[in-house]
Write an enzyme that holds these catalytic residues in place. Structure first.
Site, PDB file in Angstrom:
ATOM      1  CD  GLU A   1       2.383   7.094   0.014  1.00  8.83           C
ATOM      2  OE1 GLU A   1       2.632   5.884   0.228  1.00  8.83           O
ATOM      3  OE2 GLU A   1       1.570   7.741   0.674  1.00  8.83           O
TER       4      GLU A   1
ATOM      5  CD  GLU B   1      -1.443   2.459   1.564  1.00 13.74           C
ATOM      6  OE1 GLU B   1      -1.188   3.278   0.647  1.00 13.74           O
ATOM      7  OE2 GLU B   1      -1.269   2.709   2.759  1.00 13.74           O
TER       8      GLU B   1
END
Length: 613
Positions: free
Chosen positions: A79, A70
């Protein structure tokens, strides 16, 4: 832990191993505490490394069959999803591994929204403001701009102010079970659904978590409730609860937007690299910079700050107060701008050819100087009357200790880079005023002259739920992490949670339960000192109180009076939120509360406590 439990459930605890990566050491230590609390420290091998620092044969016995991750932000890629998965496919995974999530799809939709337009187009807003100040002169339309990127925002909060100008359309499809590409671009022709002006492209993503296509998660706004006819994904909007970690994203269309008519087609190019997605549409706005290179003079501000500088009420209040302050001073006023306000600097320099202006610009520094040089002619002043210190106040004190005294000290206050912090961080203006006291004239005018800490009792069920202590998560005990992660709700007795900065209007379900009230004042004619205030409030509405919203009203001119409020009514400033340990049901007839606040001049922090009766 879920992976380890799944292995146990299938009787494979002796066949498989779970390895986990957490490169940030404090979080890694916290992870070990959670593993121990759940008796799983021997079932999960934790590495204090990035996954691209792992080596098969050294850290891992063999390549892995399954990858669970995740590493997603609101935009999806921010990210480092792509480079992380590339390295994992190359170095850590077997061929054709099982992946969770399995696929990700990004979607977009054209919208018209005056609110979103105001967040980026200062040039066209200034055209309707008759104050004679040109922060963005003709020929330099983008000298003050926002970063060309997607901005995360709770778009549901402005759904009533948005006109949809297209159906949702698919942008990128990422098959995460195979090695992703670093760069792709797509060209699309999007059919419009109405007449209007495209001010923004709102985007979101949908995750397909399993290879069978039975489990989905979506960050779509709530107005999306139909199936995706292009891919058959069964829920663009999955009825998820409000959350603060994933939001929709907004890509601003430069200038005043693109005029469109129903059933016409708009060409769109979308691009992605390793960490971001961007768009290109027909651009009807000017990009002329008057021969100046963008890096020489451009100021990149937050969307909210751009909107503030384009707000008529803000500029009128600032202009009137600054003019009054400069008129109260001597015929050739000496003015110091104590923050990063280019607006007040231009305003003061334009006021009179005899006015001398020193701007500290602690955040903007040299970039602020270049900006002023670029806009000087358009605003009718010479750089000869302006000096930019570009450093903190002590430097100014040292340079000017034997020179003329300061007649006017002013600020918005605005400190570049502090926009996301608690509102009382701008009491830095008071600290600067105190440091400069030796060079202030006896009758120096302060603008603002005072700050007032304001508050309102609020029902904030969505925000409170998102910040309450963690207990059981999917059957795993996470209670050991609550204090370290800054939980606010359901804390143990005598333990206080922190104040947090939020745009109240974006906090999901909200309701005011009391009138706005004042707690304490900060008098800038005095040296900075500790302050304390206490207020007993009665509730004006029935509901469940989850905490208090707090902000500062800046008194620009006490005689008029002219007050600039940064409360929830204005959506361009964040408020401080103090959540209660436990929600309290209140009513307008019987309920009351005491709230007290203490200001520490050394730390600049405000401590809030409350009790109910």
């Amino acid at each position: 832990m879920m992976a380890a439990r799944a292995m146990m459930g299938h009787g494979r605890e002796n066949e498989g191993k779970v390895s986990a990566c957490e490169s940030y050491l404090p979080m890694g230590k916290l992870t070990r505490r959670v593993l121990r609390a759940n008796g799983m420290e021997r079932m999960v091998k934790l590495f204090h490394k990035r996954s691209d620092e792992l080596h098969v044969g050294k850290d891992l016995d063999s390549r892995a069959d399954v990858l669970v991750s995740e590493i997603l932000d609101s935009e999806l890629l921010g990210e480092g999803l792509i480079p992380t998965l590339q390295q994992a496919h190359d170095m850590l995974l077997v061929e054709n591994p099982k992946m969770v999530p399995y696929r990700a799809i990004t979607y977009g939709q054209f919208v018209e929204s005056t609110f979103l337009w105001k967040l980026h187009d200062l040039f066209n807003q200034e055209a309707d403001i008759p104050d004679g100040i040109h922060l963005v002169p003709a020929g330099l339309e983008r000298i003050i701009d926002v970063k060309p990127r997607q901005y995360a925002m709770h778009c549901d909060a402005i759904s009533q102010e948005i006109k949809l100008l297209s159906e949702p359309f698919k942008i990128f499809d990422f098959d995460l079970w195979k090695r992703p590409d670093s760069y792709r671009e797509v060209e699309m022709l999007i059919k419009t659904t109405g007449d209007g002006r495209i001010h923004a492209l709102i985007s979101w993503w949908v995750l397909q978590l399993d290879c069978e296509g039975s489990v989905f998660y979506s960050t779509a706004p709530r107005w999306i409730n139909s199936c995706d006819v292009q891919s058959g994904a069964p829920h663009l909007y999955c009825g998820r609860e409000w959350c603060d970690h994933w939001k929709e994203c907004v890509w601003f269309i430069p200038g005043p937007g693109i005029p469109v008519y129903k059933d016409k087609y708009v060409p769109v190019k979308a691009f992605h690299d390793d960490i971001s997605i961007s768009y290109s549409l027909p651009d009807n706005s000017s990009t002329d910079t008057g021969g100046l290179k963008p890096e020489d003079c451009h100021l990149i501000l937050t969307p909210e700050k751009v909107a503030v500088y384009g707000d008529k009420a803000f500029r009128s209040a600032m202009s009137k107060s600054a003019e009054t302050a400069l008129q109260r001073a001597r015929s050739c006023p000496f003015c110091v701008v104590a923050d990063d306000s280019v607006f007040l600097t231009v305003l003061a320099a334009s006021f009179s050819k005899d006015c001398t202006v020193i701007s500290i610009f602690p955040g903007l520094q040299e970039q602020g100087t270049k900006y002023l040089q670029a806009v000087a002619n358009a605003n009718g002043f010479s750089m000869d009357c302006i000096e930019v210190v570009g450093k903190r106040a002590p430097c100014l004190l040292k340079q000017h200790s034997n020179k003329r005294k300061v007649d006017v000290l002013m600020g918005e206050p605005f400190y570049y880079g502090n926009e996301g912090m608690l509102p009382w961080q701008n009491l830095r203006f008071w600290q600067v005023r105190t440091m400069l006291d030796p060079i202030l004239s006896e009758d120096a005018v302060m603008m603002p002259c005072k700050g007032i800490l304001k508050a309102c009792a609020m029902s904030l069920p969505d925000l409170w739920k998102s910040r309450c202590c963690l207990k059981k998560i999917e059957g795993f005990d996470h209670s050991v992490v609550s204090e370290i992660l800054g939980a606010c709700g359901e804390l143990p007795p005598l333990q206080e949670g922190p104040c947090l900065p939020y745009f109240i209007w974006q906090c999901g379900e909200i309701k005011e339960l009391s009138e706005v009230f004042s707690i304490m004042d900060f008098n800038f004619s005095e040296m900075i000192h500790a302050c304390y205030g206490k207020k007993k409030i009665n509730f004006s509405n029935h509901g469940v109180c989850h905490g208090f919203a707090l902000w500062i009203d800046w008194v620009l001119d006490e005689r008029e009076p002219i007050i600039l409020s940064t409360g929830p009514v204005s959506r361009y400033w964040k408020q401080g939120v103090k959540l209660l340990r436990k929600p309290v049901e209140v009513n307008s007839c019987e309920s009351s509360a005491d709230i007290e606040a203490s200001f520490n001049p050394t730390t600049g922090e405000i401590t809030i406590k409350s009790s109910f009766s």
